[in-house]
Enzyme design. Structure first.
Site, PDB file in Angstrom:
ATOM      1  N   HIS A  46      43.746  16.758  40.751  1.00 55.47           N
ATOM      2  CA  HIS A  46      42.747  15.839  40.180  1.00 55.47           C
ATOM      3  C   HIS A  46      43.386  14.479  39.881  1.00 55.47           C
ATOM      4  O   HIS A  46      42.795  13.437  40.151  1.00 55.47           O
ATOM      5  CB  HIS A  46      42.194  16.388  38.853  1.00 55.47           C
ATOM      6  CG  HIS A  46      41.446  17.678  38.960  1.00 55.47           C
ATOM      7  ND1 HIS A  46      41.729  18.778  38.191  1.00 55.47           N
ATOM      8  CD2 HIS A  46      40.400  18.046  39.745  1.00 55.47           C
ATOM      9  CE1 HIS A  46      40.893  19.762  38.480  1.00 55.47           C
ATOM     10  NE2 HIS A  46      40.089  19.353  39.425  1.00 55.47           N
ATOM     11  N   LYS A  80      28.534  28.034  33.342  1.00 57.55           N
ATOM     12  CA  LYS A  80      29.900  28.506  33.584  1.00 57.55           C
ATOM     13  C   LYS A  80      30.544  28.818  32.230  1.00 57.55           C
ATOM     14  O   LYS A  80      30.170  28.247  31.224  1.00 57.55           O
ATOM     15  CB  LYS A  80      30.726  27.402  34.256  1.00 57.55           C
ATOM     16  CG  LYS A  80      30.417  27.222  35.737  1.00 57.55           C
ATOM     17  CD  LYS A  80      31.447  26.270  36.338  1.00 57.55           C
ATOM     18  CE  LYS A  80      31.145  25.946  37.792  1.00 57.55           C
ATOM     19  NZ  LYS A  80      32.078  24.931  38.331  1.00 57.55           N
ATOM     20  N   ARG A  85      39.685  19.102  49.681  1.00 51.98           N
ATOM     21  CA  ARG A  85      40.969  19.776  49.890  1.00 51.98           C
ATOM     22  C   ARG A  85      41.065  20.368  51.282  1.00 51.98           C
ATOM     23  O   ARG A  85      42.039  20.201  51.982  1.00 51.98           O
ATOM     24  CB  ARG A  85      41.141  20.925  48.881  1.00 51.98           C
ATOM     25  CG  ARG A  85      41.623  20.460  47.551  1.00 51.98           C
ATOM     26  CD  ARG A  85      41.447  21.511  46.517  1.00 51.98           C
ATOM     27  NE  ARG A  85      40.031  21.739  46.275  1.00 51.98           N
ATOM     28  CZ  ARG A  85      39.558  22.391  45.241  1.00 51.98           C
ATOM     29  NH1 ARG A  85      40.391  22.916  44.369  1.00 51.98           N
ATOM     30  NH2 ARG A  85      38.262  22.544  45.074  1.00 51.98           N
ATOM     31  N   SER A 121      42.131  24.477  39.687  1.00 46.49           N
ATOM     32  CA  SER A 121      42.217  24.901  38.285  1.00 46.49           C
ATOM     33  C   SER A 121      42.266  26.427  38.210  1.00 46.49           C
ATOM     34  O   SER A 121      42.965  26.996  37.369  1.00 46.49           O
ATOM     35  CB  SER A 121      41.006  24.400  37.505  1.00 46.49           C
ATOM     36  OG  SER A 121      40.939  23.004  37.560  1.00 46.49           O
TER      37      SER A 121
HETATM   38  P1  ADP Z   1      33.929  21.332  40.296  1.00 41.01           P
HETATM   39  O1  ADP Z   1      33.692  22.482  39.363  1.00 41.01           O
HETATM   40  O2  ADP Z   1      32.885  20.252  40.253  1.00 41.01           O
HETATM   41  O3  ADP Z   1      34.323  21.728  41.693  1.00 41.01           O
HETATM   42  P2  ADP Z   1      36.669  20.711  39.835  1.00 41.01           P
HETATM   43  O4  ADP Z   1      37.260  20.328  38.537  1.00 41.01           O
HETATM   44  O5  ADP Z   1      37.095  22.028  40.418  1.00 41.01           O
HETATM   45  O6  ADP Z   1      35.153  20.581  39.634  1.00 41.01           O
HETATM   46  O7  ADP Z   1      36.951  19.575  40.909  1.00 41.01           O
HETATM   47  C1  ADP Z   1      36.494  18.267  40.736  1.00 41.01           C
HETATM   48  C2  ADP Z   1      36.743  17.502  42.025  1.00 41.01           C
HETATM   49  O8  ADP Z   1      38.139  17.419  42.267  1.00 41.01           O
HETATM   50  C3  ADP Z   1      36.136  18.107  43.280  1.00 41.01           C
HETATM   51  O9  ADP Z   1      35.718  17.047  44.119  1.00 41.01           O
HETATM   52  C4  ADP Z   1      37.288  18.839  43.912  1.00 41.01           C
HETATM   53  O10 ADP Z   1      37.119  18.972  45.313  1.00 41.01           O
HETATM   54  C5  ADP Z   1      38.423  17.900  43.558  1.00 41.01           C
HETATM   55  N1  ADP Z   1      39.714  18.582  43.521  1.00 41.01           N
HETATM   56  C6  ADP Z   1      40.042  19.706  42.844  1.00 41.01           C
HETATM   57  N2  ADP Z   1      41.332  20.053  43.073  1.00 41.01           N
HETATM   58  C7  ADP Z   1      41.821  19.131  43.930  1.00 41.01           C
HETATM   59  C8  ADP Z   1      43.075  18.943  44.594  1.00 41.01           C
HETATM   60  N3  ADP Z   1      44.058  19.805  44.441  1.00 41.01           N
HETATM   61  N4  ADP Z   1      43.213  17.861  45.391  1.00 41.01           N
HETATM   62  C9  ADP Z   1      42.181  17.014  45.564  1.00 41.01           C
HETATM   63  N5  ADP Z   1      40.968  17.141  45.023  1.00 41.01           N
HETATM   64  C10 ADP Z   1      40.786  18.186  44.207  1.00 41.01           C
END
Ligand code: ADP
Length: 165
Positions: A17, A41, A90, A128
């Site tokens: 992130h 969630k 990703r 996460s």
């Molecule tokens: P959500 O529950 O909306 O998917 P996340 O917190 O999992 O929220 O992710 C928020 C954003 O960050 C999404 O666009 C996700 O694809 C991106 N993201 C999560 N992990 C990574 C990573 N390792 N590299 C790049 N983008 C990421």
């Protein structure tokens, strides 16, 4: 002024992130990290905790603000007067869902454009969920999350353990 929103659950924020935050904040005047408070969630961290961890991790970037939100993303974007939504991609597995979300949001509000940044290779595997799984079994998560987040996860895990004893 170009203002973008980077929305997500951030439960918790990872280096993946943060990579997207650093790179997208360089493209706009102001980047708002929108932390989703989604009752459907059950997150490990409350929305307040997630906001605080993000604030600590992004404190060195002057044009980043962290704000919680609920409900529709496009309503939040309109309220914040942001014309752009940033999402990270990703792998191909992210694509289908992201495409659907971006197209739906564009239908609901044609003023808001979704922009995708592809993940840096070293973070491509990181999520996460993976961080929480590794931490849950006592693994080293220092290469996945900043130190403040690592400490918070360990606190959470030890509280959970004491409840189950
Ligand atoms: P959500 O529950 O909306 O998917 P996340 O917190 O999992 O929220 O992710 C928020 C954003 O960050 C999404 O666009 C996700 O694809 C991106 N993201 C999560 N992990 C990574 C990573 N390792 N590299 C790049 N983008 C990421």
């Amino acid at each position: 002024m170009a203002r973008a929103i980077y929305p997500g659950s951030f439960d918790p924020v990872t280096y993946g992130h943060l990579d997207i935050i650093v790179r997208s904040s360089a493209l706009v005047d102001e980047l708002i990290v929108g932390v989703l408070n989604n009752n459907a969630k059950t997150p490990l961290f409350s929305v307040e905790e997630r906001v605080k961890m993000l604030e600590e991790a992004t404190g060195n970037i002057s044009n980043v603000k962290v704000i919680p939100f609920e409900g529709l993303l496009i309503d939040f974007a309109e309220k914040m007067d942001a014309g752009m939504v940033v999402r990270g991609l990703r792998a191909i597995t992210d694509f289908e869902n992201e495409l659907k979300m971006a197209q739906t949001n564009h239908k609901l509000s044609p003023k808001v454009e979704t922009v995708f940044l592809t993940t840096s290779l070293e973070h491509a595997y990181l999520s996460s969920t993976v961080v929480k799984e590794v931490a849950c079994f006592g693994g080293d998560i220092s290469q996945f999350v900043p130190e403040n987040v690592e400490r918070k996860i360990q606190e959470k895990m030890s509280k959970k353990e004491s409840v189950h004893q």
